[in-house]
Design a protein around this motif. Structure first.
Motif, mmCIF file in Angstrom:
data_model
loop_
_atom_site.group_PDB
_atom_site.id
_atom_site.type_symbol
_atom_site.label_atom_id
_atom_site.label_comp_id
_atom_site.label_asym_id
_atom_site.label_seq_id
_atom_site.Cartn_x
_atom_site.Cartn_y
_atom_site.Cartn_z
ATOM 1 N N PHE A 44 52.229 1.175 48.432
ATOM 2 C CA PHE A 44 52.686 2.789 49.477
ATOM 3 C C PHE A 44 54.570 2.833 49.552
ATOM 4 O O PHE A 44 54.079 4.230 49.698
ATOM 5 N N LEU A 45 54.960 2.016 49.634
ATOM 6 C CA LEU A 45 57.014 1.705 50.253
ATOM 7 C C LEU A 45 57.646 2.044 49.195
ATOM 8 O O LEU A 45 57.952 3.347 48.783
ATOM 9 N N ASP A 46 56.759 1.601 47.849
ATOM 10 C CA ASP A 46 57.728 1.862 46.104
ATOM 11 C C ASP A 46 56.833 3.176 46.165
ATOM 12 O O ASP A 46 58.436 4.295 45.598
ATOM 13 N N TYR A 47 56.121 4.156 46.145
ATOM 14 C CA TYR A 47 55.739 5.204 46.067
ATOM 15 C C TYR A 47 56.450 6.457 47.097
ATOM 16 O O TYR A 47 57.349 7.510 47.158
ATOM 17 N N ILE A 48 56.600 5.593 48.464
ATOM 18 C CA ILE A 48 57.379 6.823 49.251
ATOM 19 C C ILE A 48 58.944 6.871 48.959
ATOM 20 O O ILE A 48 59.318 7.861 49.179
ATOM 21 N N LYS A 49 59.341 5.302 48.258
ATOM 22 C CA LYS A 49 60.804 5.918 47.186
ATOM 23 C C LYS A 49 60.411 6.365 46.650
ATOM 24 O O LYS A 49 61.806 7.500 46.102
ATOM 25 N N LYS A 50 60.150 6.553 45.781
ATOM 26 C CA LYS A 50 59.941 7.525 44.382
ATOM 27 C C LYS A 50 59.857 9.123 45.152
ATOM 28 O O LYS A 50 60.737 9.930 44.976
ATOM 29 N N LEU A 51 59.551 9.566 45.411
ATOM 30 C CA LEU A 51 59.135 10.332 46.761
ATOM 31 C C LEU A 51 60.563 10.614 46.789
ATOM 32 O O LEU A 51 61.137 12.185 46.930
ATOM 33 N N GLU A 52 60.963 10.097 48.245
ATOM 34 C CA GLU A 52 62.240 10.582 48.481
ATOM 35 C C GLU A 52 63.667 10.771 46.742
ATOM 36 O O GLU A 52 64.536 11.711 47.299
ATOM 37 N N SER A 53 63.420 9.887 45.785
ATOM 38 C CA SER A 53 64.291 9.984 44.923
ATOM 39 C C SER A 53 63.927 11.563 44.414
ATOM 40 O O SER A 53 65.247 12.131 44.087
ATOM 41 N N VAL A 54 63.102 12.138 44.174
ATOM 42 C CA VAL A 54 62.821 12.977 42.996
ATOM 43 C C VAL A 54 63.021 14.425 44.271
ATOM 44 O O VAL A 54 63.489 15.513 42.917
ATOM 45 N N SER A 55 63.303 14.348 45.620
ATOM 46 C CA SER A 55 63.245 15.361 46.541
ATOM 47 C C SER A 55 64.248 15.262 46.641
ATOM 48 O O SER A 55 64.775 16.294 47.020
ATOM 49 N N GLY A 56 65.127 14.280 47.336
ATOM 50 C CA GLY A 56 66.596 14.274 47.910
ATOM 51 C C GLY A 56 66.423 14.076 48.753
ATOM 52 O O GLY A 56 67.833 14.052 49.838
ATOM 53 N N LYS A 57 65.191 13.500 49.664
ATOM 54 C CA LYS A 57 65.618 13.707 50.792
ATOM 55 C C LYS A 57 65.080 12.873 51.555
ATOM 56 O O LYS A 57 63.878 11.902 50.694
ATOM 57 N N SER A 58 65.229 11.839 52.405
ATOM 58 C CA SER A 58 64.866 10.705 52.820
ATOM 59 C C SER A 58 63.717 11.184 53.965
ATOM 60 O O SER A 58 63.062 11.797 54.676
ATOM 61 N N ILE A 59 62.475 10.325 53.828
ATOM 62 C CA ILE A 59 61.088 10.412 54.773
ATOM 63 C C ILE A 59 61.245 8.524 55.691
ATOM 64 O O ILE A 59 60.778 7.878 55.039
ATOM 65 N N LYS A 60 61.347 9.549 56.948
ATOM 66 C CA LYS A 60 61.007 8.317 58.278
ATOM 67 C C LYS A 60 59.983 8.939 59.030
ATOM 68 O O LYS A 60 60.060 7.980 59.892
ATOM 69 N N THR A 61 59.996 10.156 58.910
ATOM 70 C CA THR A 61 58.636 10.678 59.519
ATOM 71 C C THR A 61 57.621 11.174 58.582
ATOM 72 O O THR A 61 57.619 11.379 57.651
ATOM 73 N N LEU A 62 56.164 11.222 59.866
ATOM 74 C CA LEU A 62 55.147 12.069 58.715
ATOM 75 C C LEU A 62 55.666 13.774 58.383
ATOM 76 O O LEU A 62 55.087 13.882 57.506
ATOM 77 N N HIS A 63 56.399 14.042 59.445
ATOM 78 C CA HIS A 63 56.908 16.062 59.200
ATOM 79 C C HIS A 63 57.726 15.458 57.768
ATOM 80 O O HIS A 63 57.523 16.072 57.300
ATOM 81 N N ASP A 64 58.918 14.400 58.188
ATOM 82 C CA ASP A 64 59.493 14.280 56.567
ATOM 83 C C ASP A 64 58.556 14.115 55.617
ATOM 84 O O ASP A 64 58.600 14.847 54.756
ATOM 85 N N LEU A 65 57.607 13.095 56.100
ATOM 86 C CA LEU A 65 56.732 13.375 54.210
ATOM 87 C C LEU A 65 56.686 14.890 54.400
ATOM 88 O O LEU A 65 55.651 15.220 52.735
#
Length: 464
Positions: A194-215
């Motif tokens: 799950f954490l690895d997938y969140i990092k992939k989302l951050e990479s492809v979007s160029g945005k940091s994901i720290k909260t559920l709202h960010d996600l």
């Protein structure tokens, strides 16, 4: 002896034969849900052998071969495709009564003009003949789709996908449309995955994901990108529909724990998954997409083989009956907020057929014909008995004539005769009902129903 696959295969009476040959046989194929590789289409790939195109990744065949006592090396191992095909040919005579027997011989006939019944004795000759044909340009992936009269293909794509191959296929005569498949957002059992997938989302979007709202913001950004690339549908492969009343309150805490690498309780998992699906469904509504729910698979049952081979290799089965209350509550939540888009519910447990058909009747809007659909029999129900029961149950409790029809749900470029198989079963069902006097022999009515189910309904429903 007549060929096993003949013009009237699976058509029992004169009426069924007329319906199929006059109204269904030549219609284009709309395969709005499959798992074909867009890369292979974009590269106009040609397969090296019949073994490669037919056996690589086909967990249906692997399950049958294992059941027939065939060693795993001939399924997922590194032995030659010729040797694997020989073992498949040894298994085929034992698949009598299984859809694999019909699919095998329909595919040999339709792609290779081979009408022999496959056996160990003729396996080598058939393998060589088909493999030689596959080297011709007409057997490239793009030409296969055109030859099989495919008009639309809906692939299955993760939100992190660049869709570069879809972009390169914009000018191709067959519409290759992406489908948004965000299942990895719900795979919380393995914390590191799950954490690895969140990092992939951050990479492809160029945005940091720290909260559920960010996600949700990042996922919505990817959703909008898919929409710009011609996507008109999402797909969600779930064991069941999730719902808990207090999901909004509990989901933020659950996501914070996931980011910290902690394991969620069952209650926290339910809250988080309900929230994610709720937000995804609102996105689907916002962009006017169709959302598809493939429900009821019990996956990766064999721990030993999962650890050895991974997922999607043929160790899945039908799960328990679905929770009708949670399905109702979740759909009602969306409907009450006017956020329920066109929805297809695919059911894998035949014990739930009638529940599903009656459930979808609760949430029609009186404006969109067949807005909430009972999806075609899939996976273990993608066979003659399953399709016949599907047609009967939908006829008895819903509106069969509004059904959006068949999909291959396949990774194989040789699977398109499944549409023919379905159309034959549909015409046989209606033809038999006509012959019994249960449906009037009104050819204009029958033509409309058959052509709508086979082609027109899906084209209109998805806006293709």
């Amino acid at each position: 002896m007549a060929n096993f696959i003949h013009p009237d295969f699976a058509l029992e009476g004169k009426t069924a034969k007329k319906l199929y040959h006059d109204y269904a046989e030549k219609l284009p194929i709309v395969d709005f849900h499959c798992h074909l590789s867009p890369k292979l289409v974009a590269n106009n790939h040609k397969f090296e052998s019949l073994g490669q195109i037919w056996l690589e990744g086909d967990h249906y065949k692997w399950r049958a071969m294992r059941t027939n006592g065939i060693d795993e090396k001939y399924c997922t191992g590194d032995v030659s495709f010729r040797d694997k095909f020989q073992k498949w040919a040894e298994t085929v005579p034992y698949t009598i009564g299984n859809p694999l027997y019909h699919w095998t011989h329909l595919e040999l006939a339709r792609y290779f003009n081979i009408y022999e019944v496959l056996s160990p004795a003729n396996a080598g000759k058939i393998y060589d003949q088909a493999t030689e044909m596959l080297q011709q340009d007409e057997f490239s992936t793009q030409n296969i789709l055109k030859t099989m009269n495919v008009e639309v293909v809906g692939t299955t794509d993760d939100p992190i996908d660049s869709l570069e191959y879809h972009k390169s296929l914009k000018g191709f005569s067959v519409k290759i449309r992406p489908t948004f498949r965000p299942d990895n957002l719900l795979k919380t059992e393995n914390g590191q995955f799950f954490l690895d997938y969140i990092k992939k989302l951050e990479s492809v979007s160029g945005k940091s994901i720290k909260t559920l709202h960010d996600l949700i913001e990042v996922v919505d950004q990817r959703h909008a990108f898919f929409d710009s690339m011609g996507c008109r549908a999402s797909d969600h492969g779930l064991d069941r529909i999730y719902y808990t009343k207090n999901f909004r309150v509990e989901s933020e805490k659950a996501f914070t724990r996931l980011l910290a690498g902690e394991t969620l309780s069952d209650e926290e998992t339910e809250s988080y998954r309900t929230f994610i699906m709720y937000e995804l469904c609102k996105m689907n509504h916002k962009r006017g997409w169709v959302q598809q729910f493939h429900l009821g698979a019990m996956r990766n049952n064999n721990t030993r083989m999962f650890q050895k081979l991974g997922a999607d290799v043929g160790f899945d089965s039908i799960g328990n009956s679905q929770d009708a209350i949670k399905i109702s509550r979740f759909l009602d939540l969306l409907d009450s907020e006017d956020k329920l888009t066109k929805t297809i519910l695919y059911n894998l447990n035949p014990a739930d057929n009638e529940m599903f058909v009656t459930m979808l009747g609760n949430f029609q809007d009186g404006r969109t014909p067949g807005k909430v659909q009972y999806g075609a029999g899939w996976w273990f129900l993608d066979q003659k008995t399953g399709m016949e029961k599907h047609l009967k149950d939908l006829s008895a409790l819903g509106l069969l004539a509004r059904f959006v029809g068949m999909v291959t749900d396949s990774r194989s470029f040789l699977s398109y005769p499944r549409h023919e198989y379905f159309r034959r079963i549909l015409c046989n069902h209606l033809g038999n009902e006509v012959d019994k006097g249960m449906i009037p022999n009104d050819q204009e009515l029958l033509k409309t129903v058959i052509q709508d189910i086979s082609y027109n309904n899906s084209m209109k429903y998805f806006g293709f």
